[in-house]
Design an enzyme around this catalytic site. Structure first.
Site, short mmCIF file in Angstrom:
data_model
loop_
_atom_site.label_atom_id
_atom_site.label_comp_id
_atom_site.label_asym_id
_atom_site.label_seq_id
_atom_site.Cartn_x
_atom_site.Cartn_y
_atom_site.Cartn_z
N GLY A 11 0.83 -1.21 0.00
CA GLY A 11 0.00 0.00 0.00
C GLY A 11 0.86 1.25 0.00
N ARG A 72 1.31 -5.03 -5.47
CA ARG A 72 1.34 -6.26 -4.68
C ARG A 72 1.76 -7.34 -5.66
NH1 ARG A 72 -2.78 -3.28 -1.78
NH2 ARG A 72 -1.83 -2.96 0.26
N ASP A 103 4.33 -4.31 6.62
CA ASP A 103 4.81 -5.61 7.13
C ASP A 103 4.87 -6.69 6.04
OD1 ASP A 103 2.07 -5.74 7.02
OD2 ASP A 103 1.80 -6.59 9.02
N THR A 125 3.53 3.20 6.04
CA THR A 125 2.12 2.78 6.07
C THR A 125 1.30 3.76 6.88
OG1 THR A 125 0.58 1.17 7.04
CG2 THR A 125 2.80 1.09 7.89
N ASP A 127 -1.30 3.10 8.38
CA ASP A 127 -1.93 2.41 9.52
C ASP A 127 -1.12 2.49 10.81
OD1 ASP A 127 -3.93 1.69 7.83
OD2 ASP A 127 -3.29 -0.38 7.56
N ASP A 129 1.06 0.46 11.89
CA ASP A 129 0.94 -0.85 12.55
C ASP A 129 2.26 -1.64 12.56
OD1 ASP A 129 1.01 -1.31 9.85
OD2 ASP A 129 -0.68 -2.69 9.79
N ARG A 171 -7.52 -1.79 8.92
CA ARG A 171 -8.23 -3.07 8.97
C ARG A 171 -7.95 -3.82 10.27
NH1 ARG A 171 -6.95 -5.42 3.35
NH2 ARG A 171 -7.42 -3.40 2.47
#
Ligand code: ADP
Length: 320
Positions: A11, A72, A103, A125, A127, A129, A171
């Site tokens: 992403g 991807r 990740d 990212t 996120d 995360d 997510r």
């Protein structure tokens, strides 16, 4: 070390370009040639590499997305795909790869390192995360984007005495929802890390707030919680307040990176090249307490990021 490559994978996140720029400029200044790999690991498989110069990264520090494109690459997870990627590296004499991504991309970097090509990961990212890293590249920009959009939503919610249920990306992680939710003064913040008591944390809070004279509400929901339209219907039914759901979507990934993300990306890109020069591999760059550090990728991927419950409780206490 004579030649390295840099790629962006998975992403996209605002600030990836600033990281690529820092990698390219640092390497060239150290007398190392750099290739830009097009579309992440796919570019290694298909041998889509471009030699980078000081000027090929001019005027990109302020641009969102990634000039190297991202992808991807399921093929990279196959033996055949990995073989082709390694061959490309050998063909061009590439001795190290800087991987900008999340990740998933780091798992790819781990695999590539195990096949003899040293890799360093830079966490990009929205996120946030990556457990070993307090703030990932793109997170600050995305939080600011959400705040800007929700501020606009607030104007119209206020005018109509409405409740807005806003879904933001994340997510598996509620960092973006938490930070942006706190910054917009959301009445409730719903994250995947924590279950929510609908009656107590949403309905009763809205009622109590309403009794003190405020009649518009923002409910911030991380994507992983899901079902925002149903949630909006349930809220309207339970409270009688007109409620609309808004899914912010991919707009959160775009836009010019914030000063903070540009600086972080510049520092991390520089750090990554120096690590390769020191002969390090299979490491991920991270920031902790304002200091750059690095972790073994295996260790970094195994770490769990604890949810910031303290921040969550503060947001809750002051949003009534
Ligand atoms: P992100 O880096 O944003 O988490 P993805 O999870 O989509 O994004 O991963 C990006 C790419 O990294 C994948 O398309 C794949 O090529 C590679 N990748 C992900 N997981 C693995 C794995 N376990 N082994 C090898 N490569 C992987």
């Amino acid at each position: 070390m004579k030649k390295i490559a840099v790629l962006t994978s998975g992403g996209d996140a605002p600030g990836m370009n600033a990281a690529v720029r820092a990698v390219v400029r640092t390497a060239l200044n150290q007398g190392i040639e750099v290739f830009g790999v097009i579309r992440g690991y796919n570019g290694l498989i298909k041998d889509e590499l471009i030699p980078m110069s000081l000027r090929s990264v001019s005027d990109i520090i302020h641009r969102g997305g990634t000039v190297l494109y991202t992808a991807r690459s399921p093929e990279f997870c196959t033996e055949e795909g990995m073989r082709k990627a390694v061959e490309t590296c050998h063909r061009h004499g590439i001795e190290g790869v800087v991987v900008c991504g999340g990740d998933g991309s780091f798992r790819g970097a781990q695999d590539l390192t195990n096949h003899g090509i040293p890799c360093i990961g830079i966490p990009c990212t929205i996120d946030n995360d990556i457990a070993c890293c307090e703030s990932t590249i793109g997170y600050d920009t995305a939080a600011n984007t959400v705040v800007e959009m929700v501020d606009k939503l607030r104007d119209t919610s206020q005018s109509h005495d409405r409740c807005s249920v806003v879904e933001v990306m994340g997510r598996h992680a509620g960092w973006l929802a938490l930070t942006a939710g706190m910054a917009v003064g959301a009445t409730a913040i719903l994250v995947p890390e924590r279950s929510c008591d609908f009656q107590r944390e949403i309905v009763d809070r809205m009622r109590n707030t309403s009794n003190t004279g405020k009649h518009h509400f923002i409910i911030m929901v991380a994507e992983g919680v899901g079902h925002v339209s149903e949630l909006a219907e349930r809220i309207e039914e339970a409270t009688g307040v007109e409620t609309r759901a808004t899914v912010l979507g991919h707009v959160q990934r775009g836009g010019s990176p914030s000063a903070r993300d540009r600086v972080l990306a510049s520092q991390m890109g520089n750090y990554a090249v120096h690590m390769l020069m020191e002969g390090k591999s299979n490491r991920v760059v991270a920031i902790q307490a304002n200091k750059l550090v690095d972790y073994d990728i295996n260790e970094a991927l195994a770490m769990k990021k604890p949810f910031n419950l303290k921040k969550f409780e503060v947001a809750k206490e002051i949003s009534i």
